[in-house]
Design a protein around this motif. Structure first.
Motif, PDB file in Angstrom:
ATOM      1  N   TYR A   1      42.191  39.260  39.637  1.00 54.87           N
ATOM      2  CA  TYR A   1      43.316  39.403  38.714  1.00 54.87           C
ATOM      3  C   TYR A   1      44.624  39.665  39.453  1.00 54.87           C
ATOM      4  O   TYR A   1      45.686  39.200  39.050  1.00 54.87           O
ATOM      5  CB  TYR A   1      43.049  40.547  37.725  1.00 54.87           C
ATOM      6  CG  TYR A   1      42.051  40.203  36.652  1.00 54.87           C
ATOM      7  CD1 TYR A   1      42.419  39.423  35.564  1.00 54.87           C
ATOM      8  CD2 TYR A   1      40.737  40.641  36.733  1.00 54.87           C
ATOM      9  CE1 TYR A   1      41.506  39.096  34.581  1.00 54.87           C
ATOM     10  CE2 TYR A   1      39.815  40.320  35.756  1.00 54.87           C
ATOM     11  CZ  TYR A   1      40.206  39.551  34.675  1.00 54.87           C
ATOM     12  OH  TYR A   1      39.304  39.221  33.704  1.00 54.87           O
ATOM     13  N   LEU A   2      44.540  40.434  40.536  1.00 55.72           N
ATOM     14  CA  LEU A   2      45.755  40.821  41.258  1.00 55.72           C
ATOM     15  C   LEU A   2      46.412  39.642  41.958  1.00 55.72           C
ATOM     16  O   LEU A   2      47.638  39.481  41.897  1.00 55.72           O
ATOM     17  CB  LEU A   2      45.423  41.918  42.282  1.00 55.72           C
ATOM     18  CG  LEU A   2      46.587  42.367  43.171  1.00 55.72           C
ATOM     19  CD1 LEU A   2      47.672  43.030  42.337  1.00 55.72           C
ATOM     20  CD2 LEU A   2      46.099  43.319  44.263  1.00 55.72           C
TER      21      LEU A   2
ATOM     22  N   LEU B   1      48.758  45.391  35.289  1.00 52.59           N
ATOM     23  CA  LEU B   1      47.314  45.135  35.275  1.00 52.59           C
ATOM     24  C   LEU B   1      46.548  46.344  34.740  1.00 52.59           C
ATOM     25  O   LEU B   1      45.583  46.201  33.972  1.00 52.59           O
ATOM     26  CB  LEU B   1      46.834  44.809  36.686  1.00 52.59           C
ATOM     27  CG  LEU B   1      47.126  43.408  37.223  1.00 52.59           C
ATOM     28  CD1 LEU B   1      46.665  43.287  38.668  1.00 52.59           C
ATOM     29  CD2 LEU B   1      46.455  42.345  36.376  1.00 52.59           C
ATOM     30  N   SER B   2      46.979  47.533  35.147  1.00 51.43           N
ATOM     31  CA  SER B   2      46.336  48.756  34.670  1.00 51.43           C
ATOM     32  C   SER B   2      46.481  48.898  33.163  1.00 51.43           C
ATOM     33  O   SER B   2      45.530  49.250  32.461  1.00 51.43           O
ATOM     34  CB  SER B   2      46.948  49.969  35.379  1.00 51.43           C
ATOM     35  OG  SER B   2      46.391  51.171  34.898  1.00 51.43           O
TER      36      SER B   2
ATOM     37  N   ALA C   1      48.438  37.300  39.741  1.00 51.40           N
ATOM     38  CA  ALA C   1      49.615  38.029  39.246  1.00 51.40           C
ATOM     39  C   ALA C   1      50.670  38.147  40.332  1.00 51.40           C
ATOM     40  O   ALA C   1      51.869  37.974  40.081  1.00 51.40           O
ATOM     41  CB  ALA C   1      49.201  39.406  38.745  1.00 51.40           C
TER      42      ALA C   1
ATOM     43  N   VAL D   1      39.344  46.393  37.422  1.00 53.46           N
ATOM     44  CA  VAL D   1      40.789  46.197  37.360  1.00 53.46           C
ATOM     45  C   VAL D   1      41.489  47.521  37.072  1.00 53.46           C
ATOM     46  O   VAL D   1      42.503  47.875  37.696  1.00 53.46           O
ATOM     47  CB  VAL D   1      41.147  45.158  36.272  1.00 53.46           C
ATOM     48  CG1 VAL D   1      42.656  44.958  36.181  1.00 53.46           C
ATOM     49  CG2 VAL D   1      40.449  43.838  36.548  1.00 53.46           C
TER      50      VAL D   1
ATOM     51  N   SER E   1      43.640  49.559  40.099  1.00 52.91           N
ATOM     52  CA  SER E   1      45.067  49.411  39.789  1.00 52.91           C
ATOM     53  C   SER E   1      45.753  50.767  39.693  1.00 52.91           C
ATOM     54  O   SER E   1      46.753  51.024  40.358  1.00 52.91           O
ATOM     55  CB  SER E   1      45.257  48.652  38.471  1.00 52.91           C
ATOM     56  OG  SER E   1      44.826  47.328  38.567  1.00 52.91           O
TER      57      SER E   1
ATOM     58  N   CYS F   1      53.366  45.092  39.294  1.00 53.54           N
ATOM     59  CA  CYS F   1      52.233  44.207  39.003  1.00 53.54           C
ATOM     60  C   CYS F   1      50.957  45.020  38.793  1.00 53.54           C
ATOM     61  O   CYS F   1      50.198  44.794  37.846  1.00 53.54           O
ATOM     62  CB  CYS F   1      52.064  43.227  40.159  1.00 53.54           C
ATOM     63  SG  CYS F   1      50.840  41.956  39.863  1.00 53.54           S
TER      64      CYS F   1
END
Length: 582
Positions: free
Chosen positions: A418-419, A97-98, A422, A353, A357, A93
């Motif tokens: 965001y994390l 995202l990265s 997800a 992010v 990440s 995850c």
């Protein structure tokens, strides 16, 4: 058709693989020097040298892990084979995202540089168009993508080399008066140690992309992967400190602050004239576009792997005639588009992010290396990182994480925004069997007079049957009941399915009565798992695995073995994705 069996025949050479991941990590040369100088001032080049030393430690860490487990997935792959599926999913995850943040930042910044050339350019529509172009290029195939990546990479390295030479010639002719002036200025961030620490924390952005090569290692020719690590290390360890030192030798510190968004083109204009500034701007557009391509290639390899492991829906495993998971590519484009539109290209939010990440991914990879030493120490590997070097490398990464948290706490909160969604999606996918059972249980206590409710009940039952119908296979070497018990615990805790074939490769003289008795005991101890004991005469190896996978319709990534020792005649990479769980 079993999509896990289909692998593209095209394999990347050293230059092609280095170009794909090198465009990502070398694009940092466009901004990391200015970013580091803003915190470390005249000591920025020292912080960037320290980053190079940390990256040198990670060369061995990545080389050991991927050498032992040369499968797509990077940190996800090593954690899947050494810890739990949920821990590995967390790493996957973070990596996705990265990649999303990398693609959007690179595309947006690339168009920002392009606007310096074209002047009239709507940034958001142009960024969307660039993301769309590279989506189509990724769908065409990795071979064609590699050609574009190589052209971009060679152009970028040539441009940076020309900039260094022009800057060096400028210093030879004008002396070091500017550097001496900058050196005498007050130290930033409150002192030398603070300047070096915060400069190092910011400079760690300069190695983002180092993890990319591990996510498409299966597409590389044998022996190429460690060379990509070496080449990436050489690029950032030389160019980033050199550019910072050059900037401090040519431009007063106040001038660097005023031009930090396009520092390299300003250095080029100062040292060589407008033609060099124009060339650097064009190079910036190209290499940032190359970083977008790297994101597509890296995320495709990773997403295919986690879809095969049923963390993402099988919907994404469909391939086109060129062997590309085009639905993954399109899905990634849609995610990038959504982040771009939500943030409106706000680089501070995207950088949050991005930074947190990839730092966590690097730390998890180091932890995975330690777990590999503990749980898979007998597994053959081409090189080994010492335990002390791994601990030191992880410590530096955690220090950089803490430093970035102090520098920009707001960016960390954006990262969490965001994390968390997800991870919720990943948890739902991992626990979907239990969620369906809970839903069915709840529906039984509701009024069943509603036709729609009954239809939903039937659909949920079918979905549950489909999830549980996937069989797993464990190849056992003998009658070690303790090992088999740990296998049962792993399946119960990590897999949605509850059907397990225990396969023993035997010969006509073998007496497996004790093994049969042990399996009967386990069958009673784990009533929720349907155990099927199979004895097969033959020789364990890739051919047998291929045959059983075809006959039983079970993908190889749902087949497990214990960690092989040095006498095992095959490398894990030859087994087609068979997983290690013991």
């Amino acid at each position: 058709m079993d999509t896990s069996l289909h692998k593209p025949s095209f394999k990347l050479s050293e230059l092609q693989a280095t170009a794909i991941c090198g465009n990502d990590i070398s694009s940092s040369c466009l901004y990391v020097a200015a970013l580091t100088i803003s915190f470390a001032g005249q000591y920025a080049w020292i912080s960037l040298i320290v980053v190079g030393l940390v990256l040198y430690l990670f060369r061995k860490i990545y080389g050991e892990v991927v050498g032992a487990l040369p499968l797509n997935g990077g940190a996800y792959n090593v954690l899947l084979n050494t810890t739990s599926k949920s821990t590995a999913s967390f790493a996957a995850c973070l990596t996705i995202l990265s990649y999303m943040a990398t693609a959007v930042i690179s595309a947006y910044e690339g168009m920002h540089y392009f606007r310096d050339i074209v002047h009239v350019l709507p940034l958001i529509p142009a960024t969307i168009l660039l993301l769309l172009i590279f989506m189509m290029l990724a769908i065409i195939g990795i071979g064609e993508s590699a050609v574009v990546a190589v052209i971009i990479f060679i152009t970028h390295i040539a441009s940076l080399t020309l900039l260094i030479l022009a800057g060096g010639w400028f210093v030879i002719n004008h002396g070091v008066a500017v550097f001496e002036q900058n050196w005498q200025l007050p130290v930033r961030s409150g002192g030398i140690m603070a300047a070096l620490f915060f400069g190092f924390s910011a400079a760690m952005l300069g190695i983002s992309g180092f993890e990319s090569s591990a996510n498409f290692v299966e597409e590389q020719k044998p022996g190429v992967f460690p060379k990509t690590l070496r080449n990436m290390w050489r690029v950032v360890s030389f160019f980033n400190p050199a550019i910072a030192l050059l900037a401090l030798s040519i431009i007063p510190l106040a001038g660097i602050d005023d031009h930090k968004e396009s520092l390299l083109s300003f250095i080029g204009e100062t040292a060589g004239g407008k033609w060099l500034a124009y060339l650097i701007s064009i190079d910036a557009v190209l290499v940032l576009s190359g970083a977008v391509l790297t994101s597509y290639v890296g995320v495709t390899g990773l997403a295919e792997r986690i879809a095969l492991d049923r963390i993402l829906p099988n919907f994404f495993l469909v391939k086109n005639r060129r062997g590309v998971n085009y639905r993954i590519v399109i899905g990634f484009f849609i995610l990038c588009l959504s982040i771009l539109l939500v943030t409106r290209g706000n680089l501070v939010n995207l950088a949050g992010v991005y930074t947190f990440s990839f730092l966590l991914v690097m730390a998890l990879f180091g932890i995975g290396n330690l777990m590999l030493k503990i749980k898979r120490n007998r597994l053959p590997r081409p090189e080994r990182a010492t335990i002390l070097s791994v601990i030191v490398a992880i410590s530096f990464i955690l220090a950089a994480f803490f430093g970035n948290l102090l520098l920009n706490a707001h960016a960390f909160y954006v990262f969490l925004q965001y994390l968390i969604p997800a991870m919720l999606f990943i948890i739902v996918m991992l626990k979907r069997s239990q969620i369906i059972k809970w839903t069915l249980y709840s529906m039984r206590h509701l009024d069943k007079s509603y036709k729609r409710l009954v239809l939903d009940n039937i659909r949920l039952h079918r979905a549950l049957i489909k999830i549980n119908s996937q069989e797993l296979v464990f190849f056992t070497r003998g009658d070690n009941v303790a090992v088999l018990n740990r296998v049962m615990i792993y399946v119960e805790e990590n897999e949605a399915t509850k059907k397990l074939k225990i396969v023993h490769i035997t010969n006509s003289d073998s007496d497996n009565e004790n093994l049969r008795s042990d399996i009967l005991v386990l069958d009673r101890a784990y009533p929720d798992i349907d155990i099927d004991f199979v004895e097969i005469e033959g020789q364990f190896g890739p051919e047998l695995i291929e045959r059983l996978s075809q006959e039983w319709g079970i993908p190889k990534n749902f087949m497990f073995i214990g960690a092989p020792g040095n006498k095992f005649p095959y490398h894990v990479s030859e087994l087609g994705g068979v997983r290690l769980i013991m």
